[in-house]
Scaffold this motif. Structure first.
Motif, PDB file in Angstrom:
ATOM      1  N   THR A  18      -6.076   7.677 -53.071  1.00 11.25           N
ATOM      2  CA  THR A  18      -5.625   6.675 -52.150  1.00 11.25           C
ATOM      3  C   THR A  18      -5.106   6.869 -50.782  1.00 11.25           C
ATOM      4  OG1 THR A  18      -5.824   4.771 -53.483  1.00 11.25           O
ATOM      5  CG2 THR A  18      -5.141   4.049 -51.597  1.00 11.25           C
ATOM      6  N   GLU A  19      -3.770   7.526 -51.428  1.00 10.66           N
ATOM      7  CA  GLU A  19      -2.681   7.942 -50.240  1.00 10.66           C
ATOM      8  C   GLU A  19      -3.428   8.951 -48.855  1.00 10.66           C
ATOM      9  OE1 GLU A  19       1.546   9.579 -49.279  1.00 10.66           O
ATOM     10  OE2 GLU A  19       1.060   9.747 -50.907  1.00 10.66           O
ATOM     11  N   PHE A  20      -4.446   9.668 -49.424  1.00 10.64           N
ATOM     12  CA  PHE A  20      -4.883  10.777 -49.132  1.00 10.64           C
ATOM     13  C   PHE A  20      -5.786  10.063 -47.872  1.00 10.64           C
ATOM     14  CE2 PHE A  20      -8.442  13.901 -48.325  1.00 10.64           C
ATOM     15  CZ  PHE A  20      -8.167  14.351 -47.688  1.00 10.64           C
ATOM     16  N   ILE A  21      -6.661   8.735 -48.847  1.00 12.25           N
ATOM     17  CA  ILE A  21      -7.612   8.600 -47.361  1.00 12.25           C
ATOM     18  C   ILE A  21      -6.784   7.759 -46.454  1.00 12.25           C
ATOM     19  CG2 ILE A  21      -9.754   6.839 -47.408  1.00 12.25           C
ATOM     20  CD1 ILE A  21     -10.243   9.211 -49.024  1.00 12.25           C
ATOM     21  N   THR A  22      -6.116   6.561 -46.957  1.00 11.70           N
ATOM     22  CA  THR A  22      -5.570   6.219 -45.428  1.00 11.70           C
ATOM     23  C   THR A  22      -4.902   6.649 -44.947  1.00 11.70           C
ATOM     24  OG1 THR A  22      -5.462   4.244 -47.304  1.00 11.70           O
ATOM     25  CG2 THR A  22      -3.853   4.257 -45.358  1.00 11.70           C
ATOM     26  N   GLU A  23      -4.067   8.136 -45.078  1.00  9.31           N
ATOM     27  CA  GLU A  23      -3.258   8.602 -43.858  1.00  9.31           C
ATOM     28  C   GLU A  23      -4.378   9.863 -43.108  1.00  9.31           C
ATOM     29  OE1 GLU A  23       0.393  10.000 -45.613  1.00  9.31           O
ATOM     30  OE2 GLU A  23       1.384   8.069 -46.661  1.00  9.31           O
ATOM     31  N   GLU A  24      -4.910  10.418 -44.626  1.00  9.08           N
ATOM     32  CA  GLU A  24      -5.778  11.335 -43.475  1.00  9.08           C
ATOM     33  C   GLU A  24      -6.636  11.209 -42.590  1.00  9.08           C
ATOM     34  OE1 GLU A  24      -4.362  14.189 -42.593  1.00  9.08           O
ATOM     35  OE2 GLU A  24      -2.321  14.253 -43.979  1.00  9.08           O
ATOM     36  N   VAL A  25      -7.718  10.118 -43.422  1.00  6.70           N
ATOM     37  CA  VAL A  25      -8.890  10.410 -42.854  1.00  6.70           C
ATOM     38  C   VAL A  25      -9.731   8.709 -41.729  1.00  6.70           C
ATOM     39  CG1 VAL A  25     -11.574  10.148 -44.613  1.00  6.70           C
ATOM     40  CG2 VAL A  25      -9.673  11.399 -45.527  1.00  6.70           C
ATOM     41  N   LEU A  26      -8.269   7.598 -42.855  1.00  5.30           N
ATOM     42  CA  LEU A  26      -9.103   6.692 -41.735  1.00  5.30           C
ATOM     43  C   LEU A  26      -8.898   6.936 -40.378  1.00  5.30           C
ATOM     44  CD1 LEU A  26      -7.728   3.822 -44.242  1.00  5.30           C
ATOM     45  CD2 LEU A  26     -10.171   5.194 -44.262  1.00  5.30           C
ATOM     46  N   PRO A  27      -7.905   7.459 -40.628  1.00  6.44           N
ATOM     47  CA  PRO A  27      -7.425   7.962 -38.347  1.00  6.44           C
ATOM     48  C   PRO A  27      -9.102   8.816 -37.978  1.00  6.44           C
ATOM     49  CG  PRO A  27      -5.577   8.763 -39.512  1.00  6.44           C
ATOM     50  CD  PRO A  27      -6.772   7.825 -40.291  1.00  6.44           C
ATOM     51  N   VAL A  28      -9.094   9.856 -38.285  1.00  8.10           N
ATOM     52  CA  VAL A  28     -10.113   9.829 -37.789  1.00  8.10           C
ATOM     53  C   VAL A  28     -11.554   9.978 -38.463  1.00  8.10           C
ATOM     54  CG1 VAL A  28     -12.031  12.630 -38.558  1.00  8.10           C
ATOM     55  CG2 VAL A  28      -9.451  12.625 -38.526  1.00  8.10           C
ATOM     56  N   GLU A  29     -12.029   8.689 -38.867  1.00  3.44           N
ATOM     57  CA  GLU A  29     -13.311   7.828 -39.329  1.00  3.44           C
ATOM     58  C   GLU A  29     -13.310   6.918 -38.241  1.00  3.44           C
ATOM     59  OE1 GLU A  29     -14.951   5.278 -42.482  1.00  3.44           O
ATOM     60  OE2 GLU A  29     -13.479   4.226 -41.486  1.00  3.44           O
ATOM     61  N   ARG A  30     -12.045   6.260 -38.025  1.00  7.87           N
ATOM     62  CA  ARG A  30     -11.753   5.540 -36.242  1.00  7.87           C
ATOM     63  C   ARG A  30     -12.940   6.874 -35.390  1.00  7.87           C
ATOM     64  NH1 ARG A  30     -10.381   1.195 -33.993  1.00  7.87           N
ATOM     65  NH2 ARG A  30     -10.918   0.109 -36.025  1.00  7.87           N
ATOM     66  N   GLU A  31     -12.013   7.687 -34.807  1.00 12.94           N
ATOM     67  CA  GLU A  31     -12.451   9.118 -34.396  1.00 12.94           C
ATOM     68  C   GLU A  31     -13.879   9.004 -34.296  1.00 12.94           C
ATOM     69  OE1 GLU A  31     -10.158  11.924 -34.232  1.00 12.94           O
ATOM     70  OE2 GLU A  31      -8.416  11.413 -34.227  1.00 12.94           O
ATOM     71  N   VAL A  32     -14.503   9.506 -35.274  1.00 14.51           N
ATOM     72  CA  VAL A  32     -16.037   9.006 -34.858  1.00 14.51           C
ATOM     73  C   VAL A  32     -16.553   8.167 -34.729  1.00 14.51           C
ATOM     74  CG1 VAL A  32     -18.040   9.441 -37.074  1.00 14.51           C
ATOM     75  CG2 VAL A  32     -15.729  11.023 -37.178  1.00 14.51           C
ATOM     76  N   ILE A  33     -16.459   6.532 -35.111  1.00 15.78           N
ATOM     77  CA  ILE A  33     -16.927   5.762 -35.058  1.00 15.78           C
ATOM     78  C   ILE A  33     -16.672   5.331 -33.287  1.00 15.78           C
ATOM     79  CG2 ILE A  33     -17.410   3.361 -36.150  1.00 15.78           C
ATOM     80  CD1 ILE A  33     -16.769   3.560 -38.827  1.00 15.78           C
ATOM     81  N   VAL A  34     -15.417   5.389 -33.570  1.00 15.46           N
ATOM     82  CA  VAL A  34     -15.160   4.295 -32.405  1.00 15.46           C
ATOM     83  C   VAL A  34     -15.331   4.984 -31.400  1.00 15.46           C
ATOM     84  CG1 VAL A  34     -13.104   3.500 -30.981  1.00 15.46           C
ATOM     85  CG2 VAL A  34     -14.003   2.448 -33.384  1.00 15.46           C
ATOM     86  N   ASP A  35     -15.003   6.666 -31.458  1.00 10.82           N
ATOM     87  CA  ASP A  35     -14.677   7.491 -30.040  1.00 10.82           C
ATOM     88  C   ASP A  35     -15.823   7.856 -29.761  1.00 10.82           C
ATOM     89  OD1 ASP A  35     -12.250   6.567 -28.789  1.00 10.82           O
ATOM     90  OD2 ASP A  35     -11.444   7.829 -30.746  1.00 10.82           O
ATOM     91  N   GLU A  36     -16.807   8.129 -30.744  1.00 16.68           N
ATOM     92  CA  GLU A  36     -17.940   9.215 -30.966  1.00 16.68           C
ATOM     93  C   GLU A  36     -17.835  10.509 -31.030  1.00 16.68           C
ATOM     94  OE1 GLU A  36     -21.053   7.827 -27.976  1.00 16.68           O
ATOM     95  OE2 GLU A  36     -21.019   5.911 -29.117  1.00 16.68           O
ATOM     96  N   ARG A  37     -16.227  10.902 -31.793  1.00 12.98           N
ATOM     97  CA  ARG A  37     -16.045  12.329 -32.321  1.00 12.98           C
ATOM     98  C   ARG A  37     -17.234  13.066 -32.898  1.00 12.98           C
ATOM     99  NH1 ARG A  37     -10.713  14.223 -35.126  1.00 12.98           N
ATOM    100  NH2 ARG A  37     -11.421  16.766 -34.846  1.00 12.98           N
ATOM    101  N   PRO A  38     -18.014  13.662 -32.610  1.00 11.89           N
ATOM    102  CA  PRO A  38     -19.085  14.182 -33.555  1.00 11.89           C
ATOM    103  C   PRO A  38     -18.287  14.843 -35.322  1.00 11.89           C
ATOM    104  CG  PRO A  38     -18.727  15.885 -32.665  1.00 11.89           C
ATOM    105  CD  PRO A  38     -17.824  14.783 -31.671  1.00 11.89           C
ATOM    106  N   VAL A  39     -19.633  14.780 -35.804  1.00  9.69           N
ATOM    107  CA  VAL A  39     -19.153  14.952 -37.373  1.00  9.69           C
ATOM    108  C   VAL A  39     -19.626  16.929 -37.734  1.00  9.69           C
ATOM    109  CG1 VAL A  39     -19.214  14.544 -40.124  1.00  9.69           C
ATOM    110  CG2 VAL A  39     -19.763  12.768 -38.610  1.00  9.69           C
TER     111      VAL A  39
END
Length: 391
Positions: A18-39
């Motif tokens: 949970t800590e890993f997803i919250t701190e490391e993954v969710l910020p990147v997820e927002r970049e992918v969805i909102v800023d259209e960063r490619p996966v």
């Protein structure tokens, strides 16, 4: 899925996840969805490196590959936390098609194949792809329509055929190709640098968070030697059946985790948003949507846990385990769609804006009702099995 960790501290592991997803993954997820960063693979490697540092990498992988070696029942608990993000399963090396291929190679590969293919895949050093689905009139939901062929030669095989919806093909290190032979459908391990295999480009699909996309792949006079046969000649469908239960279970866990997160986001939103003189949460119709999602979540978790228990007790190839995973997938796929649709509705206008994330969650989840078996086909399978037992 057999745990090799001994006594697992599931609470501690889940907290770390949970800590890993919250701190490391969710910020990147927002970049992918909102800023259209490619996966991309660079993004995958970034997240998986962070997962290894956090001690949450590889729920499916054995410890000798740097993984956690969890049972199916343990996986349900831990991946509920990882599934809270679209990128969570990828970050911990538990996303399609690699999740199913790790399991498949663990059971079907010989020692040399495990060293060559399973070791780097389980460690996150490479990605894989499974080439089974074909354009019409080839195999889709009905694998008996397999049109790709493999012809025996004195030293090996020649594979010819066209595939599509080949997940992760762009950038995969190798393919598990299903082809028909004189002795029946057979699986072949084909390296991506084989001159007889060609990735013809990505298909433009609703879901766009899959590393390597969904691609068209063509095998043209693709030469492989006898060591490329995975399992035994003519046993592809038996192995595919054994792969289905764990793969369907992981799909359910991952997508339910995302739906639960969206449900909580919707609840917080209607608690804080006021309309018509009070919080939206005081509106009985809004409360009804929340209640319906709670019911769907509880029912989904129960079906998932039961399928996991049967996989652990009987093995993934057992009839009862496969049936239970099929029931879970049929229900959870539709329940996830309902939960996410309600979450969008409860967000009002913001629900259709990608800045709020739930809109992208809904669009990405649509394919879940088709991948690993369309709901209608699964219901047909469930009905046939039930009716046979009542004769």
């Amino acid at each position: 899925m057999t745990s090799t960790m001994g006594a697992v501290d599931l609470t501690g592991l889940t907290d770390r996840m949970t800590e890993f997803i919250t701190e490391e993954v969710l910020p990147v997820e927002r970049e992918v969805i909102v800023d259209e960063r490619p996966v991309t693979d660079d993004l995958r490697i970034q997240l998986q490196t962070a997962a290894k540092r956090a001690g949450v990498f590889g729920p499916l992988s054995a410890p000798e590959y740097g993984g956690l070696g969890l049972t199916a029942s343990e996986l349900v608990v831990v991946m509920d936390a990882a599934g809270a993000s679209l990128l969570g399963p990828t970050a911990v090396n538990c996303s399609a098609p690699d999740d199913g291929n790790i399991d498949l190679l663990s059971h079907a590969a010989n020692p040399e194949q495990r060293e060559r293919y399973l070791t780097p895949l389980s460690s996150g050093l490479v990605r894989s792809s499974i080439a089974m689905t074909e354009p019409a009139p080839g195999a889709g939901s009905d694998p008996s329509m397999l049109a790709t062929t493999a012809e025996k030669t004195p030293t090996g095989w020649i594979i010819n055929g066209a595939k599509h919806f080949t997940t992760g093909a762009d950038g995969a290190a190798f393919f598990i190709c299903f082809a028909d032979t004189a002795n029946g459908p057979t699986m072949f391990l084909v390296d991506s640098d084989n001159p007889g295999v060609r990735v013809d480009g990505r298909m433009r699909t609703l879901d766009r968070c899959v590393t390597g996309g969904h691609c068209r792949v063509t095998f043209v006079d693709c030469v492989v030697d006898d060591s490329a046969v995975l399992g035994e000649v003519g046993t592809a469908m038996l192995h595919a059946q054994a792969r289905l239960a764990p793969s369907r279970l992981i799909f359910c866990i991952n997508w339910l985790g995302l739906a639960v997160r969206a449900h909580h986001m919707a609840g917080r939103h209607i608690n804080s948003r006021h309309s018509f003189g009070g919080p939206i949460a005081d509106n009985g119709l809004a409360q009804g949507l929340i209640a319906d999602s709670e019911i769907d979540i509880a029912a989904s978790r129960g079906l998932i846990r039961r399928a996991a228990e049967l996989i652990d007790e009987q093995g993934p190839a057992a009839s009862e385990a496969r049936h239970s995973a099929t029931v879970a997938k049929a229900f959870v796929a539709e329940a996830v769609w309902r939960i996410l649709d309600r979450s969008v509705q409860l967000h009002g206008g913001l629900g259709v804006a990608e800045d709020s994330l739930v809109a992208r969650f809904l669009v990405e989840s649509r394919a879940f009702r088709i991948y690993e078996g369309p709901t209608e086909v699964l219901r047909w399978s469930i009905a046939r099995r039930t009716l046979r037992s009542l004769r």
